[in-house]
Design an enzyme around this catalytic site. Structure first.
Site, PDB file in Angstrom:
ATOM      1  CG  ASP A   1      -1.882  -1.203   1.207  1.00 22.22           C
ATOM      2  OD1 ASP A   1      -2.238  -1.651   0.102  1.00 22.22           O
ATOM      3  OD2 ASP A   1      -2.219  -1.689   2.304  1.00 22.22           O
TER       4      ASP A   1
ATOM      5  CE  LYS B   1       2.478  -2.448  -4.296  1.00 20.92           C
ATOM      6  NZ  LYS B   1       2.027  -2.073  -2.946  1.00 20.92           N
TER       7      LYS B   1
ATOM      8  CG  ASN C   1      -2.645 -10.793  -2.414  1.00 18.91           C
ATOM      9  OD1 ASN C   1      -2.658 -10.576  -3.617  1.00 18.91           O
ATOM     10  ND2 ASN C   1      -1.602 -11.326  -1.808  1.00 18.91           N
TER      11      ASN C   1
ATOM     12  N   GLY D   1      -4.527  -4.306  -3.815  1.00 18.25           N
ATOM     13  CA  GLY D   1      -5.511  -3.286  -4.151  1.00 18.25           C
ATOM     14  C   GLY D   1      -4.722  -2.046  -4.538  1.00 18.25           C
ATOM     15  CG  HIS D   2      -1.953  -2.060  -7.013  1.00 16.47           C
ATOM     16  ND1 HIS D   2      -1.012  -2.594  -7.852  1.00 16.47           N
ATOM     17  CD2 HIS D   2      -1.699  -2.604  -5.797  1.00 16.47           C
ATOM     18  CE1 HIS D   2      -0.239  -3.419  -7.169  1.00 16.47           C
ATOM     19  NE2 HIS D   2      -0.638  -3.454  -5.920  1.00 16.47           N
TER      20      HIS D   2
ATOM     21  CD  GLN E   1       0.798  -8.907  -2.705  1.00 14.48           C
ATOM     22  OE1 GLN E   1       1.401  -9.474  -3.593  1.00 14.48           O
ATOM     23  NE2 GLN E   1      -0.459  -8.546  -2.844  1.00 14.48           N
TER      24      GLN E   1
ATOM     25  NE  ARG F   1      -3.972   0.312   3.580  1.00 17.77           N
ATOM     26  CZ  ARG F   1      -4.142   1.062   2.490  1.00 17.77           C
ATOM     27  NH1 ARG F   1      -3.721   2.319   2.473  1.00 17.77           N
ATOM     28  NH2 ARG F   1      -4.712   0.558   1.417  1.00 17.77           N
TER      29      ARG F   1
HETATM   30  P1  GDP Z   1      -0.737   0.325  -3.522  1.00 20.80           P
HETATM   31  O1  GDP Z   1      -1.323  -0.950  -3.046  1.00 20.80           O
HETATM   32  O2  GDP Z   1       0.722   0.417  -3.247  1.00 20.80           O
HETATM   33  O3  GDP Z   1      -1.050   0.647  -4.960  1.00 20.80           O
HETATM   34  O4  GDP Z   1      -1.423   1.494  -2.636  1.00 20.80           O
HETATM   35  P2  GDP Z   1      -2.987   1.622  -2.298  1.00 20.80           P
HETATM   36  O5  GDP Z   1      -3.707   2.074  -3.506  1.00 20.80           O
HETATM   37  O6  GDP Z   1      -3.492   0.403  -1.615  1.00 20.80           O
HETATM   38  O7  GDP Z   1      -2.935   2.750  -1.168  1.00 20.80           O
HETATM   39  C1  GDP Z   1      -2.370   3.987  -1.396  1.00 20.80           C
HETATM   40  C2  GDP Z   1      -3.450   5.060  -1.185  1.00 20.80           C
HETATM   41  O8  GDP Z   1      -2.829   6.322  -1.097  1.00 20.80           O
HETATM   42  C3  GDP Z   1      -4.415   5.175  -2.366  1.00 20.80           C
HETATM   43  O9  GDP Z   1      -5.696   5.556  -1.897  1.00 20.80           O
HETATM   44  C4  GDP Z   1      -3.813   6.293  -3.222  1.00 20.80           C
HETATM   45  O10 GDP Z   1      -4.786   6.976  -3.994  1.00 20.80           O
HETATM   46  C5  GDP Z   1      -3.282   7.183  -2.141  1.00 20.80           C
HETATM   47  N1  GDP Z   1      -2.113   7.987  -2.514  1.00 20.80           N
HETATM   48  C6  GDP Z   1      -1.029   7.645  -3.267  1.00 20.80           C
HETATM   49  N2  GDP Z   1      -0.127   8.637  -3.287  1.00 20.80           N
HETATM   50  C7  GDP Z   1      -0.648   9.629  -2.517  1.00 20.80           C
HETATM   51  C8  GDP Z   1      -0.176  10.922  -2.108  1.00 20.80           C
HETATM   52  O11 GDP Z   1       0.920  11.356  -2.455  1.00 20.80           O
HETATM   53  N3  GDP Z   1      -0.985  11.640  -1.276  1.00 20.80           N
HETATM   54  C9  GDP Z   1      -2.206  11.182  -0.855  1.00 20.80           C
HETATM   55  N4  GDP Z   1      -2.933  11.934  -0.039  1.00 20.80           N
HETATM   56  N5  GDP Z   1      -2.674   9.974  -1.229  1.00 20.80           N
HETATM   57  C10 GDP Z   1      -1.898   9.218  -2.031  1.00 20.80           C
HETATM   58  P1  IMO Z   2      -0.876  -4.220  -2.228  1.00 19.96           P
HETATM   59  O1  IMO Z   2      -0.416  -4.766  -3.562  1.00 19.96           O
HETATM   60  C1  IMO Z   2      -0.975  -4.619   2.100  1.00 19.96           C
HETATM   61  C2  IMO Z   2      -0.898  -8.713   3.678  1.00 19.96           C
HETATM   62  C3  IMO Z   2      -2.142  -9.160   4.412  1.00 19.96           C
HETATM   63  C4  IMO Z   2      -1.536 -10.117   5.427  1.00 19.96           C
HETATM   64  C5  IMO Z   2      -0.424 -10.787   4.617  1.00 19.96           C
HETATM   65  C6  IMO Z   2      -0.807 -12.134   4.018  1.00 19.96           C
HETATM   66  O2  IMO Z   2      -2.171  -3.520  -2.293  1.00 19.96           O
HETATM   67  O3  IMO Z   2       0.210  -3.430  -1.596  1.00 19.96           O
HETATM   68  P2  IMO Z   2      -2.335 -12.833   1.948  1.00 19.96           P
HETATM   69  O4  IMO Z   2      -3.805 -12.619   1.700  1.00 19.96           O
HETATM   70  O5  IMO Z   2      -1.449 -12.285   0.893  1.00 19.96           O
HETATM   71  O6  IMO Z   2      -2.026 -14.271   2.261  1.00 19.96           O
HETATM   72  O7  IMO Z   2      -2.045 -12.022   3.321  1.00 19.96           O
HETATM   73  O8  IMO Z   2      -0.094  -9.888   3.577  1.00 19.96           O
HETATM   74  N1  IMO Z   2      -1.117  -8.200   2.304  1.00 19.96           N
HETATM   75  C7  IMO Z   2      -1.105  -6.909   1.976  1.00 19.96           C
HETATM   76  N2  IMO Z   2      -0.971  -5.803   2.750  1.00 19.96           N
HETATM   77  N3  IMO Z   2      -1.068  -4.513   0.749  1.00 19.96           N
HETATM   78  C8  IMO Z   2      -1.173  -5.598  -0.034  1.00 19.96           C
HETATM   79  O9  IMO Z   2      -1.150  -5.537  -1.375  1.00 19.96           O
HETATM   80  C9  IMO Z   2      -1.238  -6.871   0.577  1.00 19.96           C
HETATM   81  N4  IMO Z   2      -1.350  -8.132   0.116  1.00 19.96           N
HETATM   82  C10 IMO Z   2      -1.271  -8.931   1.181  1.00 19.96           C
HETATM   83  O10 IMO Z   2      -2.793  -8.064   5.026  1.00 19.96           O
HETATM   84  O11 IMO Z   2      -0.926  -9.384   6.456  1.00 19.96           O
HETATM   85 MG    MG Z   3      -2.887  -1.622  -1.812  1.00 19.47          MG
END
Ligand code: GDP
Ligand code: IMO
Ligand code: MG
Length: 432
Positions: free
Chosen positions: A13, A16, A38, A40-41, A225, A310
């Site tokens: 998270d 990415k 698993n 979520g981007h 991840q 989180r």
């Molecule tokens: P990922 O799994 O690495 O792609 O990240 P996620 O999408 O799960 O979580 C990142 C969250 O932060 C998302 O809601 C993005 O829209 C948000 N985000 C990313 N960069 C920034 C930033 O620079 N500022 C803010 N406020 N939000 C951001």
């Molecule tokens: P993105 O790509 C954050 C965590 C789960 C748990 C552990 C194992 O959005 O960054 P799993 O279901 O993979 O067997 O769970 O890994 N986990 C993540 N945490 N971002 C993710 O993906 C994750 N994918 C798995 O919360 O702790």
């Molecule tokens: Mg994510």
């Protein structure tokens, strides 16, 4: 050399998805190489917010081909649902724009039931998985008992038989644990429908990528991840079951290392973790709440896949330094810098103290890690809203200082940071 590998430097998270979306503007192909739904981007574009779980984040650019690599584990039913919902949002998803490896593994209903059963059995020591069947699917892969995406090209009856056999085997385990068993026929019906939809998308993606790379195409490898969730390098067993790190990109796509030009580490400007396991800089009070947000904004720290809040804390440079060493980042990028605005001071964990000894890198056992006391360096904060900045020189001096200090402690350049979730909320070192 045309490959850029993008990797989460923390516990996932890191942002990415939004960084891939940015890199995709100058790429030809975006390829996911590990994990499944698993992940979520999130990509925010004008008024829309796209939450991608399986489809690579390059899909928002019409010139980009998205590849789902052999290292992934794919739930075909959830993939079809995702494709349909992206189509409803106006995206054109055709076999010319999305290519799925024939060697990826399929997450069956049995894997999902077994994931739930394993977590239930662990009770208070549960991993906190996303319950998407990820661990059991990779277990079947390495146990040489998995079903692959290429099997969806088989005669429908044969594919159905394999799925039913998998469900029947899982039922034996579920019964031993006193869990409800699955009805094999009804459990696999939706899989047969999904297979029919996905067939035209399935290809040998390694051969496809090799030809593209030889032709000079630019490929971004989209990590899912994060480094600290890696099956080898993370805080085992509180990890996922795949290799989100740099090496995983090569095996998860079947491409050679000589094509790699850059390894970009993406780190959030503070730490977050969802699920169980040690997190030395975790905070519980008011600062944690400020970092997490209330949940009113889509970017607040609540899981994109599961909605779980989180865990939040100060930036852990010990972990980042470790991520640099595991992946060999050529560059790092910090996201969510805007969230730090308004804090009077900021802390960086530059080392740990455990039983009187100083650690520059995380110790291997969770017993030690649970007892690690972060040694903090305190930096001045800044009060300004930085979400409209586009150049380093526009950032307050304290923000520039924070970035430089992290870069220096990790010994890796940081040439870009993000200051908001939208595509253009990026600050580049070299733009005017
Ligand atoms: P990922 O799994 O690495 O792609 O990240 P996620 O999408 O799960 O979580 C990142 C969250 O932060 C998302 O809601 C993005 O829209 C948000 N985000 C990313 N960069 C920034 C930033 O620079 N500022 C803010 N406020 N939000 C951001
Ligand atoms: P993105 O790509 C954050 C965590 C789960 C748990 C552990 C194992 O959005 O960054 P799993 O279901 O993979 O067997 O769970 O890994 N986990 C993540 N945490 N971002 C993710 O993906 C994750 N994918 C798995 O919360 O702790
Ligand atoms: Mg994510």
């Amino acid at each position: 050399m045309p490959i850029t590998i993008l990797i989460g430097a923390q516990w996932g998270d890191e942002g990415k998805g939004r960084v891939v979306d940015w890199l995709a503007s100058s790429a030809d192909i975006v390829a996911r190489y590990a994990g499944g739904d698993n992940a979520g981007h999130t990509v925010a574009l004008n008024e829309s917010v796209y939450k991608l779980h399986l489809v690579p984040s390059g899909i928002l650019h019409s010139h980009v081909v998205s590849v789902m690599g052999n290292g992934m584990v794919i739930n075909p039913v959830n993939l079809v649902t995702e494709i349909m919902s992206l189509r409803k949002l106006g995206l054109d998803i055709t076999p010319e724009r999305l290519v799925i490896s024939s060697r990826a593994h399929i997450i069956t209903p049995a894997h999902i039931a077994l994931d739930k059963a394993a977590e239930t059995a662990l009770g208070d020591s549960k991993i906190g998985t996303t319950l998407r069947g990820i661990g059991p699917a990779y277990l079947d892969k390495t146990g040489r008992a998995g079903i692959r995406t290429g099997d969806m090209l088989l005669d429908v009856e044969e594919f159905a038989e394999r799925l039913i056999a998998a469900v029947e085997t899982a039922n034996e385990t579920l019964a031993r644990q006193g869990m409800e068993s699955l009805d094999p026929r009804s459990a696999v019906e939706s899989y047969l429908d999904a297979a029919a939809v996905l067939k035209p998308f399935i290809k040998d993606t390694s051969v496809y990528l090799h030809a593209a790379l030889r032709a000079g195409k630019q490929v971004v490898c989209e990590g899912a991840q994060g480094t600290l969730l890696d099956i080898d390098h993370g805080s085992y067993p509180f990890v996922t079951s795949s290799s989100p790190t740099a090496g995983g990109a090569l095996t998860g796509l079947g491409v050679g290392p000589l094509f790699v030009e850059k390894v970009l580490g993406v780190a959030k400007a503070f730490s977050t973790r969802v699920g169980g396991g040690p997190m030395p800089t975790e905070l519980n009070g008011q600062i944690a709440q400020q970092l997490r947000g209330s949940g009113a904004n889509f970017w607040d720290e609540f899981g994109t896949t599961t909605g779980r809040p989180r865990r939040c804390g100060w930036l852990d440079v010990v972990m980042l330094r470790y991520a640099v060493s595991v992946n060999g980042f050529s560059e790092m990028m910090l996201t969510k810098m805007d969230i730090l605005s308004g804090l009077s001071e900021l802390k960086l964990a530059v080392a740990y103290e455990i039983d009187g000894r100083r650690y520059e890198y995380p110790p291997v056992t969770n017993e030690l890690l649970e007892r690690a006391k972060p040694i903090y360096e305190t930096l001045p904060g800044w009060q300004e809203d930085i979400s409209n900045c586009h150049a380093f020189s526009q950032l307050p001096a304290a923000a520039q200082n924070y970035i430089e200090r992290v870069a220096s402690l990790c010994d890796v350049p940081i040439n870009s940071v993000s200051v908001g979730p939208e595509r253009d909320q990026l600050v580049m070192r070299h733009t005017a």
